[in-house]
Design an enzyme around this catalytic site. Structure first.
Site, PDB file in Angstrom:
ATOM      1  N   GLY A  16       0.840  -1.199   0.000  1.00  0.00           N
ATOM      2  CA  GLY A  16       0.000   0.000   0.000  1.00  0.00           C
ATOM      3  C   GLY A  16       0.866   1.237   0.000  1.00  0.00           C
ATOM      4  O   GLY A  16       1.553   1.519   0.987  1.00  0.00           O
ATOM      5  N   VAL A  97      -3.134  -0.915   3.457  1.00  0.00           N
ATOM      6  CA  VAL A  97      -4.086  -0.719   2.354  1.00  0.00           C
ATOM      7  C   VAL A  97      -5.367  -0.062   2.864  1.00  0.00           C
ATOM      8  O   VAL A  97      -5.591   0.042   4.078  1.00  0.00           O
ATOM      9  CB  VAL A  97      -4.417  -2.066   1.647  1.00  0.00           C
ATOM     10  CG1 VAL A  97      -3.177  -2.649   1.002  1.00  0.00           C
ATOM     11  CG2 VAL A  97      -5.038  -3.051   2.615  1.00  0.00           C
ATOM     12  N   THR A  99      -9.228   0.706   3.821  1.00  0.00           N
ATOM     13  CA  THR A  99     -10.266  -0.076   4.505  1.00  0.00           C
ATOM     14  C   THR A  99     -11.570   0.719   4.454  1.00  0.00           C
ATOM     15  O   THR A  99     -12.039   1.224   5.478  1.00  0.00           O
ATOM     16  CB  THR A  99      -9.864  -0.342   5.967  1.00  0.00           C
ATOM     17  OG1 THR A  99      -9.427   0.907   6.562  1.00  0.00           O
ATOM     18  CG2 THR A  99      -8.741  -1.340   6.085  1.00  0.00           C
ATOM     19  N   PHE A 176      -1.167   7.152  13.558  1.00  0.00           N
ATOM     20  CA  PHE A 176      -1.913   8.311  14.060  1.00  0.00           C
ATOM     21  C   PHE A 176      -1.583   9.597  13.311  1.00  0.00           C
ATOM     22  O   PHE A 176      -1.970  10.675  13.742  1.00  0.00           O
ATOM     23  CB  PHE A 176      -1.641   8.491  15.558  1.00  0.00           C
ATOM     24  CG  PHE A 176      -2.132   7.335  16.399  1.00  0.00           C
ATOM     25  CD1 PHE A 176      -3.481   7.214  16.712  1.00  0.00           C
ATOM     26  CD2 PHE A 176      -1.252   6.360  16.854  1.00  0.00           C
ATOM     27  CE1 PHE A 176      -3.943   6.144  17.471  1.00  0.00           C
ATOM     28  CE2 PHE A 176      -1.711   5.280  17.613  1.00  0.00           C
ATOM     29  CZ  PHE A 176      -3.052   5.175  17.921  1.00  0.00           C
ATOM     30  N   GLU A 179      -2.920  14.150   7.910  1.00  0.00           N
ATOM     31  CA  GLU A 179      -2.432  14.642   6.629  1.00  0.00           C
ATOM     32  C   GLU A 179      -2.092  16.127   6.745  1.00  0.00           C
ATOM     33  O   GLU A 179      -2.714  16.859   7.521  1.00  0.00           O
ATOM     34  CB  GLU A 179      -3.489  14.401   5.554  1.00  0.00           C
ATOM     35  CG  GLU A 179      -3.568  12.935   5.201  1.00  0.00           C
ATOM     36  CD  GLU A 179      -4.670  12.615   4.209  1.00  0.00           C
ATOM     37  OE1 GLU A 179      -4.974  13.450   3.347  1.00  0.00           O
ATOM     38  OE2 GLU A 179      -5.222  11.509   4.308  1.00  0.00           O
ATOM     39  N   LEU A 231      -9.490   3.189  16.602  1.00  0.00           N
ATOM     40  CA  LEU A 231     -10.849   3.645  16.280  1.00  0.00           C
ATOM     41  C   LEU A 231     -11.317   4.666  17.320  1.00  0.00           C
ATOM     42  O   LEU A 231     -11.950   5.671  16.995  1.00  0.00           O
ATOM     43  CB  LEU A 231     -11.828   2.459  16.261  1.00  0.00           C
ATOM     44  CG  LEU A 231     -11.652   1.414  15.159  1.00  0.00           C
ATOM     45  CD1 LEU A 231     -12.688   0.308  15.305  1.00  0.00           C
ATOM     46  CD2 LEU A 231     -11.796   2.070  13.775  1.00  0.00           C
ATOM     47  N   CYS A 286     -10.979   9.256   7.055  1.00  0.00           N
ATOM     48  CA  CYS A 286     -11.083   8.312   8.170  1.00  0.00           C
ATOM     49  C   CYS A 286     -12.116   8.591   9.257  1.00  0.00           C
ATOM     50  O   CYS A 286     -12.700   7.644   9.779  1.00  0.00           O
ATOM     51  CB  CYS A 286      -9.715   8.146   8.811  1.00  0.00           C
ATOM     52  SG  CYS A 286      -8.563   7.405   7.657  1.00  0.00           S
ATOM     53  N   ARG A 356     -10.936  13.560   0.088  1.00  0.00           N
ATOM     54  CA  ARG A 356     -11.880  12.528   0.522  1.00  0.00           C
ATOM     55  C   ARG A 356     -12.760  13.046   1.670  1.00  0.00           C
ATOM     56  O   ARG A 356     -12.271  13.562   2.657  1.00  0.00           O
ATOM     57  CB  ARG A 356     -11.127  11.257   0.938  1.00  0.00           C
ATOM     58  CG  ARG A 356     -10.497  10.547  -0.259  1.00  0.00           C
ATOM     59  CD  ARG A 356      -9.696   9.326   0.141  1.00  0.00           C
ATOM     60  NE  ARG A 356      -8.495   9.650   0.849  1.00  0.00           N
ATOM     61  CZ  ARG A 356      -7.610   8.736   1.282  1.00  0.00           C
ATOM     62  NH1 ARG A 356      -7.844   7.452   1.057  1.00  0.00           N
ATOM     63  NH2 ARG A 356      -6.531   9.102   1.923  1.00  0.00           N
ATOM     64  N   ARG A 459     -14.002  29.077   7.981  1.00  0.00           N
ATOM     65  CA  ARG A 459     -12.749  28.661   8.640  1.00  0.00           C
ATOM     66  C   ARG A 459     -12.175  29.752   9.539  1.00  0.00           C
ATOM     67  O   ARG A 459     -11.079  29.575  10.084  1.00  0.00           O
ATOM     68  CB  ARG A 459     -11.704  28.296   7.582  1.00  0.00           C
ATOM     69  CG  ARG A 459     -12.022  27.038   6.802  1.00  0.00           C
ATOM     70  CD  ARG A 459     -11.810  25.799   7.643  1.00  0.00           C
ATOM     71  NE  ARG A 459     -11.915  24.597   6.827  1.00  0.00           N
ATOM     72  CZ  ARG A 459     -11.631  23.381   7.272  1.00  0.00           C
ATOM     73  NH1 ARG A 459     -11.243  23.203   8.520  1.00  0.00           N
ATOM     74  NH2 ARG A 459     -11.755  22.325   6.500  1.00  0.00           N
TER      75      ARG A 459
END
Ligand code: NAD
Ligand code: UGA
Length: 481
Positions: A16, A97, A99, A176, A179, A231, A286, A356, A459
């Site tokens: 990945g 990879v 999920t 953890f 980005e 999670l 996520c 995303r 923002r």
């Protein structure tokens, strides 16, 4: 089975080459020049981009990434599509990879789709030789390690009594990083979490991190605590954002100011000041996916109240995004049909090219549904990505040539030049906190906008006085003053 105690890790394979696998192995390679890191992916274009001579063409935009790739690539860092050889010769294999949330079947809309993880486990079972430590880097539902172990142990073809069967250990080592700050997060992590039971395998994985992370920050737990902690961490972070955004709405109705409220509560040590910035709603690949996974697991284990509690975080986020779209329409006299609106920022946060689950997707779609003409600006995101995001599930064939077209084709355009988006715009909506949006020359922008012209700042990045002095109306998230 080979004796593990005195074995050193010489070669690591990471399956990945995405937002996690890529930057993680880049930092590992920089910190551990004595180990070779091979990042493999089935996506040929992505690997080609990782190998690109032109570092501006790396598949991921992440501050500081290009310099490290330049330093390590070809030295002890390699990107390839050859899974077989790289798995076969690795001492340790990271599974990194995607999920995603399942879109159909049992648990659709909530449970994780583990097909890519299962495929990895089968590939490792097929190609591994000797002893291999398999490390879960992807975010996974609790007890996935059990599935991986079963596949590794039972899905090996071609071994008979005379051949040496490979053996495996499975560890959980969730990531953890956030980005936009991935290199810093990987270089100076708050903690590294390693879940597992085999002490030697744990020691070998810890020995990699110990090269730059203080031992006190390397936490050891059992497998299931490690999987669940990942999670839970994301659920807690997302919960703070939904909490502050819910209070932002209340601020707007009561004359309070969310910035003041955040500061007032954040100075309480027990609450802390981080993740209390109100915005257009959390995005990213996520938070939503991981909370929904937690919701699914809670229901699965017969805990509907726990499931409802966490689902509320996602529902609040979605309500909040639609709330922003609705109030934009209301402020523009109840109709935006045919009106030009400038959208500033499409990435889900600044310093990344990732879109995303970006709040911009939902808000732009809402405005397009109302008939607006959008001109979208982002300093990094590509137009083709925006096209994909806006078109998702909305292609139609209702045109004369029966050609597949986008539902919103012709209703929006993209510009990389921020100076060009203001002409004839009725409103400007700031959706990503890119630095350049805090230094816009509002006087000259206002001159070419329609009047009354609006600035919607989701923002809290613009200089309110400068906007008002430019004869523009201003709405700011959570500002009821
Ligand atoms: P991604 O989509 O960017 O990358 C995943 C990569 O895996 C893709 O390039 C895909 O082609 C590849 N892949 C899938 N199946 C494969 C196979 N069988 N063999 C080889 N390659 C295969 O995903 P990501 O954002 O890097 O996330 C990966 C995991 O890490 C997810 O579980 C995610 O929840 C978790 N995570 C992500 C972040 C983040 O910031 N994005 C942070 C922490 C954890
Ligand atoms: C998040 C977590 O922060 C990481 O620890 C985790 O590893 C990662 O998810 C993951 O598992 O994927 P990321 O999604 O990259 O990282 O970015 P964040 O900085 O957490 O931001 C997520 C969203 O929340 C963004 O849309 C951001 O704009 C929003 N946000 C964040 C706010 O609206 N307010 C805040 O105060 C902070």
């Amino acid at each position: 089975m080979q004796e593990l105690n005195d074995r050193k890790i010489n070669k690591v394979c990471c399956i990945g080459a995405g937002y996690v696998g890529g930057p993680t192995m880049v930092v590992f390679a920089e910190k551990c020049p004595d180990i070779n890191f091979h990042v493999v992916d089935i996506n040929k274009d992505k690997i080609k981009a990782w190998n690109s001579e032109n570092l501006a063409k790396l598949p991921i935009y992440e501050p500081g990434l290009d310099k490290l790739v330049k330093k390590c690539r070809g030295r002890n860092l390699f990107f390839s599509t050859d899974l077989e050889i790289n798995i076969a010769t690795a001492d340790m294999v990271f599974i990194s990879v995607n999920t995603p949330t399942k879109t159909k079947g049992i648990g659709a809309g909530k449970a994780s789709n583990l097909m890519y993880v299962e495929a990895c486990a089968r590939q490792v079972a097929k190609y591994a030789k000797n002893h291999t430590i398999v490390v879960e880097k992807s975010t996974l539902p609790v007890r996935t390690a059990e599935v991986i172990k079963t596949i590794l142990e039972e899905a090996q073809d071609g071994f008979n009594e005379n051949s040496v069967k490979p053996t495996f250990d499975v560890l959980s080592n969730p990531e953890f990083l956030a980005e936009g700050s991935a290199i810093n997060d990987l270089s100076k992590p708050d903690r590294v979490l390693i879940g597992g039971s085999n002490k030697v395998a744990i020691k070998m994985l810890s020995s990699i991190y110990k090269k730059w992370v203080p031992e006190s920050k390397i936490l050891h737990t059992n497998l299931w605590s490690s999987e669940l902690a990942k999670l839970t961490a994301n659920a807690f972070l997302a919960q703070r954002i939904s909490s502050i955004n819910s209070i932002a709405a209340l601020c707007e109705s009561t004359g309070a100011d969310i910035k003041e409220v955040s500061r007032a509560i954040g100075t309480d040590n027990r609450i802390g000041s981080k993740f209390l910035e109100s915005g257009p709603g959390f995005g990213g690949s996520c938070f939503k996916k991981d909370i929904l996974n937690l919701v699914y697991l809670s229901s699965h284990f017969g805990l509907p109240e726990v499931a409802d509690f966490w689902e509320g975080v996602v529902k609040m986020n979605s309500w909040h995004q639609h709330r922003i779209s609705r109030l934009i329409v209301q402020k523009l006299f109840g109709t935006i049909s045919g009106k030009k609106i400038a959208i500033l920022g499409f990435a889900f946060k600044a310093n990344t090219n990732d879109t995303r689950e970006s709040a911009a997707i939902q808000i732009c779609r809402d405005l397009l549904e109302e008939g607006a003409n959008l001109i979208i600006h982002d300093p990094i995101v590509e137009k083709t990505q925006i096209e994909i995001d806006l078109d998702k599930n909305d292609l139609s064939t209702n045109n004369k040539e029966n050609k597949i077209i986008s539902k919103y084709e012709g209703s929006w355009d993209f510009s990389r030049n921020i100076g060009s988006v203001f002409l004839d715009a009725h409103a400007v909506i700031i959706l990503t906190e890119w630095d350049i949006y805090s230094s816009i020359d509002w006087i000259s922008s206002s001159k070419i906008m329609k009047k009354p012209g609006w600035v919607f700042d989701s923002r809290l990045v613009v200089d309110a006085e400068a906007v008002k002095n430019a004869n523009l109306k201003l709405w700011r998230i959570g500002d009821g003053t």
